[in-house]
Scaffold this active site. Structure first.
Site, mmCIF file in Angstrom:
data_model
loop_
_atom_site.group_PDB
_atom_site.id
_atom_site.type_symbol
_atom_site.label_atom_id
_atom_site.label_comp_id
_atom_site.label_asym_id
_atom_site.label_seq_id
_atom_site.Cartn_x
_atom_site.Cartn_y
_atom_site.Cartn_z
ATOM 1 N N GLU A 1 0.902 -1.214 0.191
ATOM 2 C CA GLU A 1 -0.359 -0.668 0.530
ATOM 3 C C GLU A 1 1.041 1.809 0.324
ATOM 4 O O GLU A 1 2.112 0.800 0.605
ATOM 5 C CB GLU A 1 -0.837 0.272 1.299
ATOM 6 N N LYS B 1 0.732 7.132 8.002
ATOM 7 C CA LYS B 1 0.207 7.865 9.125
ATOM 8 C C LYS B 1 -0.580 7.841 10.205
ATOM 9 O O LYS B 1 -1.513 7.863 9.737
ATOM 10 C CB LYS B 1 -0.099 9.313 7.833
ATOM 11 N N VAL C 1 -0.786 14.019 1.361
ATOM 12 C CA VAL C 1 0.798 14.719 0.645
ATOM 13 C C VAL C 1 0.658 14.273 -0.393
ATOM 14 O O VAL C 1 -0.043 13.042 -0.892
ATOM 15 C CB VAL C 1 2.235 13.315 2.059
ATOM 16 N N ASP D 1 -3.769 5.465 5.845
ATOM 17 C CA ASP D 1 -4.429 7.312 7.073
ATOM 18 C C ASP D 1 -5.338 5.573 8.277
ATOM 19 O O ASP D 1 -4.776 6.419 9.219
ATOM 20 C CB ASP D 1 -5.179 7.509 6.040
ATOM 21 N N ARG E 1 1.006 12.530 -9.479
ATOM 22 C CA ARG E 1 1.481 11.049 -9.072
ATOM 23 C C ARG E 1 3.007 11.709 -9.575
ATOM 24 O O ARG E 1 3.871 10.282 -9.423
ATOM 25 C CB ARG E 1 0.715 10.529 -9.363
HETATM 26 P P1 5GP Z 1 -7.180 5.536 5.050
HETATM 27 O O1 5GP Z 1 -8.548 4.172 4.236
HETATM 28 O O2 5GP Z 1 -6.495 4.206 5.700
HETATM 29 O O3 5GP Z 1 -8.181 6.535 5.574
HETATM 30 O O4 5GP Z 1 -7.000 5.764 3.226
HETATM 31 C C1 5GP Z 1 -5.858 5.202 2.402
HETATM 32 C C2 5GP Z 1 -5.774 5.455 1.336
HETATM 33 O O5 5GP Z 1 -6.173 7.416 1.292
HETATM 34 C C3 5GP Z 1 -4.608 5.603 0.309
HETATM 35 O O6 5GP Z 1 -4.409 4.144 -0.249
HETATM 36 C C4 5GP Z 1 -4.755 6.411 -0.030
HETATM 37 O O7 5GP Z 1 -5.135 6.599 -1.434
HETATM 38 C C5 5GP Z 1 -5.183 7.632 0.330
HETATM 39 N N1 5GP Z 1 -5.226 8.988 1.177
HETATM 40 C C6 5GP Z 1 -4.693 8.227 3.004
HETATM 41 N N2 5GP Z 1 -4.376 9.898 2.951
HETATM 42 C C7 5GP Z 1 -3.116 9.979 2.035
HETATM 43 C C8 5GP Z 1 -2.747 11.114 1.477
HETATM 44 O O8 5GP Z 1 -1.732 12.107 2.990
HETATM 45 N N3 5GP Z 1 -2.115 11.891 0.427
HETATM 46 C C9 5GP Z 1 -2.796 10.793 -0.636
HETATM 47 N N4 5GP Z 1 -2.561 11.129 -1.690
HETATM 48 N N5 5GP Z 1 -3.664 9.586 -0.128
HETATM 49 C C10 5GP Z 1 -3.673 9.058 0.624
#
Ligand code: 5GP
Length: 190
Positions: free
Chosen positions: A114, A146, A168, A118, A180
């Site tokens: 991955e 993160k 980010v 987040d 990207r």
């Molecule tokens: P989660 O389900 O853990 O909240 O989010 C994961 C997905 O959210 C990652 O695969 C990514 O696509 C997106 N994401 C989370 N934080 C960021 C960030 O700081 N920048 C970007 N570009 N995508 C993020």
């Protein structure tokens, strides 16, 4: 007049570089050092493995390409596509599988790769989904962990970089499909 590099002219005049301010967080050298370390750890741990790497599109494409080229073990590679963020910078809280793995995963060693974790919702969803394929093992590798908005506990076996907060872009990561292509990781000043 036809520009020598049409794409470059496009970005300079109306591309994403002028849309948002951004701050360098992780240089391409720093990223490369951590990718090399991750590849070493993974190669050591899976000496006797039957590894299928499952990358989460699209954000992982550069990280995964760099990582697998430094592995010293054979692996097979497949991808899933998940939608959770839409075009914004915060999670919708629900995850949709829009493209599934095509390889047979039964009895094999899955390594999910991955770009960034987040809330943890995406990985928790995918982990459950892939466990239903009855693999021998399942581990997770994330380039960026993160921490700020983690709402679901998720065990990360391999982590490249740590980040407290912020949104980010670069090195595969986008904001509304921009950025990207950047070779380093930047925080957007939103
Ligand atoms: P989660 O389900 O853990 O909240 O989010 C994961 C997905 O959210 C990652 O695969 C990514 O696509 C997106 N994401 C989370 N934080 C960021 C960030 O700081 N920048 C970007 N570009 N995508 C993020």
């Amino acid at each position: 007049m036809t520009p020598a590099v049409p794409g470059l002219t496009f970005h300079m005049e109306m591309g994403p570089m002028s849309e948002c301010e951004k701050r360098l967080l992780f240089s391409s050298d720093e990223i490369a050092r951590h990718v090399e370390r991750l590849a070493r750890e993974i190669s050591e741990d899976y000496q006797d493995g039957d590894v299928v790497i499952v990358g989460i599109l699209k954000g992982v494409f550069i990280f995964l390409a760099d990582l697998v080229r430094q592995l010293t073990i054979p692996v097979e590679i497949d991808f899933v596509r998940l939608a959770s963020y839409g075009s914004g910078t915060t999670s919708s809280g629900t995850v949709r599988l829009t493209h599934d793995v095509e390889l047979n995963l039964a009895g094999r060693d899955i390594l999910i790769v991955e770009d960034i974790v987040d809330s943890g919702i995406t990985l928790t969803f995918l982990r459950e989904h892939l466990l239903s394929r009855r693999p021998r093992s399942l581990r997770i590798c994330a380039l960026v962990d993160k921490g700020e908005r983690r709402s679901v506990k998720v065990d990360l076996d391999y982590v490249g970089l740590h980040l407290d907060k912020g949104f980010v872009v670069g090195y595969g990561l986008d904001c509304k499909e921009c950025y990207r292509y950047l070779p380093a990781i930047y925080e957007l000043i939103l």
